[in-house]
Design an enzyme around this catalytic site. Structure first.
Site, PDB file in Angstrom:
ATOM      1  N   THR A 136      -2.225  69.535   3.536  1.00 20.65           N
ATOM      2  CA  THR A 136      -3.345  70.196   4.097  1.00 20.65           C
ATOM      3  C   THR A 136      -4.817  69.748   3.693  1.00 20.65           C
ATOM      4  O   THR A 136      -5.525  70.361   4.044  1.00 20.65           O
ATOM      5  CB  THR A 136      -2.967  71.617   3.891  1.00 20.65           C
ATOM      6  OG1 THR A 136      -2.771  71.979   2.477  1.00 20.65           O
ATOM      7  CG2 THR A 136      -1.897  71.920   4.837  1.00 20.65           C
ATOM      8  N   GLU A 137      -4.804  68.906   2.662  1.00 19.82           N
ATOM      9  CA  GLU A 137      -6.068  68.712   1.830  1.00 19.82           C
ATOM     10  C   GLU A 137      -7.132  68.331   2.722  1.00 19.82           C
ATOM     11  O   GLU A 137      -8.340  68.791   2.468  1.00 19.82           O
ATOM     12  CB  GLU A 137      -5.871  67.704   0.589  1.00 19.82           C
ATOM     13  CG  GLU A 137      -4.877  68.152  -0.476  1.00 19.82           C
ATOM     14  CD  GLU A 137      -3.436  68.023  -0.092  1.00 19.82           C
ATOM     15  OE1 GLU A 137      -2.470  68.402  -1.124  1.00 19.82           O
ATOM     16  OE2 GLU A 137      -2.916  67.703   1.026  1.00 19.82           O
ATOM     17  N   THR A 138      -6.907  67.122   3.772  1.00 19.48           N
ATOM     18  CA  THR A 138      -7.892  66.723   4.710  1.00 19.48           C
ATOM     19  C   THR A 138      -8.548  67.750   5.342  1.00 19.48           C
ATOM     20  O   THR A 138      -9.759  67.743   5.801  1.00 19.48           O
ATOM     21  CB  THR A 138      -7.612  65.505   5.285  1.00 19.48           C
ATOM     22  OG1 THR A 138      -6.572  66.129   6.118  1.00 19.48           O
ATOM     23  CG2 THR A 138      -7.095  64.499   4.495  1.00 19.48           C
ATOM     24  N   LEU A 140      -9.569  70.595   4.233  1.00 17.59           N
ATOM     25  CA  LEU A 140     -10.678  70.977   3.291  1.00 17.59           C
ATOM     26  C   LEU A 140     -11.920  69.982   2.856  1.00 17.59           C
ATOM     27  O   LEU A 140     -12.608  70.185   2.010  1.00 17.59           O
ATOM     28  CB  LEU A 140     -10.038  71.566   1.783  1.00 17.59           C
ATOM     29  CG  LEU A 140      -9.098  72.514   2.108  1.00 17.59           C
ATOM     30  CD1 LEU A 140      -8.299  73.047   0.890  1.00 17.59           C
ATOM     31  CD2 LEU A 140      -9.542  73.848   2.723  1.00 17.59           C
TER      32      LEU A 140
END
Length: 263
Positions: A136-138, A140
């Site tokens: 899910t990092e991208t 953010l």
């Protein structure tokens, strides 16, 4: 040893269960949990009689990724502090990855971000049908950096690139197709499937298992100090971008980041 964020038990067969035990926080990785997992891995490596280690999560999900309070601290931190915190996570994953004993994961509910990294350091993983996975990092404006050496080692570059950058949620069946998990089973079959993964290790020499595992790591993709340092620097660089500033702010405000074209 008493733990705040984990439950650790050893049975008569010398099979150890390590349970992430923050169900009220969706077993998110806090600084305390990272430290306790690192310590537990060291203690397990000091016990040559350990036949297998089972990693699982209490409550409704396996691990929802990084703890919100931990993330908030990173927002306010300088580069050196961010790199130091990232190194703690990286070395926890390294400690689990280099366990002498086989590490078998049981994943259910949700595995996001660092939770996917935790699955990737296991030698085999049973996933319960309906489990949702995502890097899910991208979303953010960040990148899945410290977990990346283990994810790439587990999945291979081609499979990883299908899900590594998109933040797309994928299920347990696709996770098995991608090589992230060993098998996907219905909830009622999970414990039996886990027992089948453990059973072979009760009849083989623990020392030989550890040496074979070390050889497999040595012959596989390189995960050394240089690789870990590269992942940490990449994350620190990502934190310093405008995208990270805007993405994290949108996440905290529950608003839409400026790059989103969804809907």
């Amino acid at each position: 040893m008493r733990h705040e964020t984990l439950e650790v038990t050893r049975d008569a067969r010398d099979v150890v269960s390590v349970t992430l035990n923050r169900p009220e926080k969706r077993n998110a990785l806090s600084a305390r949990m990272i430290a306790e997992l690192t310590d537990v891995a060291a203690a397990l490596n000091a016990r040559p009689d350990t036949r297998a280690v089972v990693l699982r999560g209490a409550g409704k999900v396996f691990c929802a990724g990084g703890d919100l309070s931990w993330m908030m601290a990173q927002i306010e931190a300088d580069r050196d502090t961010r790199m130091a915190e990232a190194r703690k996570l990286a070395m926890m994953l390294h400690a689990l990855n280099t366990l002498r004993a086989p590490l078998i994961g049981l994943v259910h509910g949700v595995a996001m971000g660092g939770g996917v990294g935790m699955a990737a350091v296991c030698d085999s993983v049973v996933a319960i049908e309906g489990t949702r996975f995502a890097f899910t990092e991208t979303r953010l404006g960040l990148i899945p950096a410290t977990i990346s050496p283990y994810v790439l080692a587990r999945m291979g570059e081609g499979a990883a690139r299908r899900v590594f950058m998109s933040s797309r949620v994928f299920g347990a069946n696709e996770a098995a197709q991608l090589g992230l998990v060993s098998r996907s089973v219905p909830p009622e079959e999970a414990e039996a499937a886990l027992a089948k993964e453990v059973a072979p290790y009760l009849d083989v020499a623990p020392g030989a298992v550890g040496r074979a595992k070390a050889l497999a790591r040595a012959l596989g993709p390189r995960i050394d100090e240089e690789t870990i340092d590269l992942s940490i620097r990449a994350l620190a660089d990502a934190w310093e971008t405008d995208e990270a500033r805007d993405g994290v702010a949108a996440f905290l405000d529950k608003s839409t980041p400026p790059w989103s074209r969804d809907g």
